[in-house]
Design an enzyme around this catalytic site. Structure first.
Site, PDB file in Angstrom:
ATOM      1  N   CYS A   1       0.858  -1.180   0.000  1.00 22.29           N
ATOM      2  CA  CYS A   1       0.000   0.000   0.000  1.00 22.29           C
ATOM      3  C   CYS A   1       0.893   1.229   0.000  1.00 22.29           C
ATOM      4  O   CYS A   1       2.119   1.111   0.046  1.00 22.29           O
ATOM      5  CB  CYS A   1      -0.862   0.036   1.268  1.00 22.29           C
ATOM      6  SG  CYS A   1      -1.925  -1.407   1.458  1.00 22.29           S
TER       7      CYS A   1
ATOM      8  N   GLY B   1      -1.311   1.131  -4.906  1.00 21.67           N
ATOM      9  CA  GLY B   1      -2.576   0.483  -4.576  1.00 21.67           C
ATOM     10  C   GLY B   1      -3.724   1.218  -5.208  1.00 21.67           C
ATOM     11  O   GLY B   1      -3.799   2.448  -5.139  1.00 21.67           O
TER      12      GLY B   1
ATOM     13  N   ASN C   1       1.243   0.304   5.856  1.00 19.00           N
ATOM     14  CA  ASN C   1       1.657  -0.429   4.660  1.00 19.00           C
ATOM     15  C   ASN C   1       2.421  -1.644   5.139  1.00 19.00           C
ATOM     16  O   ASN C   1       3.387  -1.507   5.891  1.00 19.00           O
ATOM     17  CB  ASN C   1       2.563   0.467   3.800  1.00 19.00           C
ATOM     18  CG  ASN C   1       3.250  -0.303   2.690  1.00 19.00           C
ATOM     19  OD1 ASN C   1       2.698  -1.264   2.160  1.00 19.00           O
ATOM     20  ND2 ASN C   1       4.452   0.116   2.341  1.00 19.00           N
ATOM     21  N   GLY C   2       1.996  -2.813   4.724  1.00 17.87           N
ATOM     22  CA  GLY C   2       2.712  -4.024   5.130  1.00 17.87           C
ATOM     23  C   GLY C   2       1.747  -5.176   5.295  1.00 17.87           C
ATOM     24  O   GLY C   2       0.621  -5.142   4.795  1.00 17.87           O
TER      25      GLY C   2
ATOM     26  N   TYR D   1      10.396  -3.770  -8.982  1.00 14.52           N
ATOM     27  CA  TYR D   1       9.100  -3.556  -9.625  1.00 14.52           C
ATOM     28  C   TYR D   1       8.242  -2.461  -9.009  1.00 14.52           C
ATOM     29  O   TYR D   1       7.677  -1.643  -9.718  1.00 14.52           O
ATOM     30  CB  TYR D   1       8.299  -4.873  -9.591  1.00 14.52           C
ATOM     31  CG  TYR D   1       6.870  -4.729 -10.048  1.00 14.52           C
ATOM     32  CD1 TYR D   1       6.551  -4.672 -11.401  1.00 14.52           C
ATOM     33  CD2 TYR D   1       5.836  -4.632  -9.115  1.00 14.52           C
ATOM     34  CE1 TYR D   1       5.232  -4.523 -11.818  1.00 14.52           C
ATOM     35  CE2 TYR D   1       4.509  -4.480  -9.528  1.00 14.52           C
ATOM     36  CZ  TYR D   1       4.218  -4.430 -10.874  1.00 14.52           C
ATOM     37  OH  TYR D   1       2.922  -4.280 -11.283  1.00 14.52           O
TER      38      TYR D   1
END
Ligand code: SF4
Length: 475
Positions: free
Chosen positions: A2, A28, A100-101, A251
């Site tokens: 995220c 996201g 985020n995670g 990426y």
């Protein structure tokens, strides 16, 4: 995976959060949200892109000079509107939180909270679990006089419970902005200060756009609190071994971001150089090197330089189609590849083409792309991948969480080559990956390539995560 942002501003925080979230949109696309604080919390969240969720009317009511924002990419739960972040709680302080995670022990922690009647949970999102554990740990402190140590002491208890990756931004109502990063720093979290304003974000690109410079990284295991007078307090809550997600450089992150002091674009150039050296060993003579857009552009240029052949754009991307990797189902991904990419025939026809891609997960996208290139008249198609074979699930927040979805898990490179329809397939080595990204730095998580997970991970946790994802993908 995220994207998060946290701002303590001179004016309205939402005026920085909104453009910051747009800069993080690639992290996201499932939902977006923001909360600001001025006397009370002002929350807006919903499913869809940032520009879909927010409009001039709802932005007007998000008052306050302190705020946090989030864009979501679901890796736990089905990703419904109830899972959109941020989450808000009212005890023992008003706290709003986004992260985020991915918590490896999410299902265990959730069960404990419910069974012990500690809190009511209303979502399938691990951010809600983190928020409740923070609230429980804060309630154990002496709250008669607030000071930042109360937060830092509570976080010690939080870090003892959470296993996995987490980069967190919180508003503590009437007190300030709290951020913290997991003990291995798996997820990025960068910050900057400018003229009395502070901004934190998953990627430096969001801060760049807001006019901040001189970025610093929140250290693995570090917590930072900025009080309402814009005074910064910091504490190392946990000493862990740095293991930043190497896939961010391959990426996920934007090329104009800098993560833990390493420029993503520069890392991709070096990855191309390393892959170019691998290509030399195959003694191939392509007429042209073509990137699979957009991520592979820098690497493809370097492969072409090493091989001393032309670099050309042979695949053009429709910008209005989202990233295929983060589409929820395989059918949607294939459909999106067809809508997303088209060929420039003049660069392909009658040529030996070396395609450069960032990674191969399931192989279906690569197969589609190779089919496109062949149908445009290529004589031969070679496939170069600037990361090594992906074989192991990511349990830290990238949606490749089940062992069955990796083409490289049970197939040799020769078999993968056959399966995707390439004439030659060349992968990056693990050494090439680490050297390319880190120039000798070994502080990376490489678990999806090597199986070396930086955190505790038992079979029970792995099976729970896999079962959840399989169930959701079948639904
Ligand atoms: S397992 Fe792979 S994708 Fe997941 S955090 Fe580690 S390096 Fe990143």
């Amino acid at each position: 995976m995220c994207g998060i942002i946290g701002i303590i501003a001179k004016g309205r925080a939402i005026d920085s959060i909104y453009p910051g979230l747009i800069a993080l949109q690639h992290r996201g696309q499932d939902s977006a949200g923001a909360v600001t604080y001025e006397q009370t919390f002002h929350l807006k969240k919903g499913q869809g892109l940032v520009t879909t969720v927010f409009n001039p009317k709802n932005i007007t009511r998000l008052n306050g000079n302190i705020g946090i924002g989030h864009v979501r990419y679901p890796t736990i739960g089905p990703g419904g509107v109830e899972d959109a972040q941020p989450f808000v709680l009212t005890v023992p302080y008003g706290i709003a939180l986004a992260h985020n995670g991915n918590l490896v022990n999410y299902f265990k922690l959730k069960k404990e909270i419910i069974e012990k009647n500690l809190r009511y949970l209303n979502s399938n999102c691990d951010a809600e679990v983190i928020l409740n554990i923070l609230s429980i740990e804060l309630s154990k402190q002496d709250l008669s006089r607030f000071n930042p140590d109360i937060l830092f002491d509570a976080l010690k208890g939080v870090y003892e419970k959470l296993i996995g990756s987490f980069a967190v931004v919180c508003i503590v109502a009437g007190k300030g902005l709290l951020v913290f990063r997991d003990k291995n720093g798996i997820k990025p979290l960068v910050y900057a200060q400018n003229n009395g304003e502070y901004a934190f974000a998953s990627e430096s690109v969001a801060l760049d756009m807001l006019g901040f410079s001189d970025f610093k990284d929140v250290k693995p295991g570090e917590a930072i609190f900025i009080d309402e007078n814009k005074k910064l307090f910091s504490k190392q809550i946990y000493e862990g071994k740095k293991a930043t997600c190497i896939f961010e450089y391959v990426y996920f992150a934007r090329p104009d971001s800098v993560i833990d002091g390493i420029g993503v674009y520069e890392a991709r150039l070096r990855l191309g150089e390393e892959l170019g050296k691998e290509c030399l060993k195959f003694n191939i003579k392509p007429d042209v090197v073509v990137p699979v857009p957009d991520t592979a552009r820098g690497s493809a240029q370097m492969v072409a330089e090493v091989l001393r052949v032309k670099h050309r754009e042979g695949l053009i991307k429709n910008r209005y189609i989202h990233r295929t990797f983060i589409m929820p189902t395989q059918e949607k991904r294939i459909e999106a590849v067809r809508m997303k990419l088209n060929v420039i025939r003049s660069e392909i026809k009658n040529k030996k083409v070396l395609l450069i891609d960032d990674s191969i997960v399931r192989g279906n996208t690569s197969k589609e792309i190779i089919g496109l290139i062949r149908s445009a008249g290529a004589k031969e198609v070679y496939y170069g991948v600037y990361s090594p074979p992906l074989k192991y699930p990511c349990v830290y927040g990238i949606d490749m969480q089940t062992r069955g979805e990796f083409i490289a898990r049970n197939k040799s490179i020769e078999e993968i080559k056959e399966s995707i329809g390439a004439d030659i397939l060349i992968y990056q080595t693990v050494e090439g990956l680490i050297n390319g990204v880190g120039i000798g730095d070994r502080g990376f998580c490489t678990a999806c390539f090597t199986g070396n997970y930086p955190t505790e991970l038992n079979d029970e946790f792995m099976e729970e995560i896999e079962t959840d994802r399989i169930k959701i993908k079948r639904a």
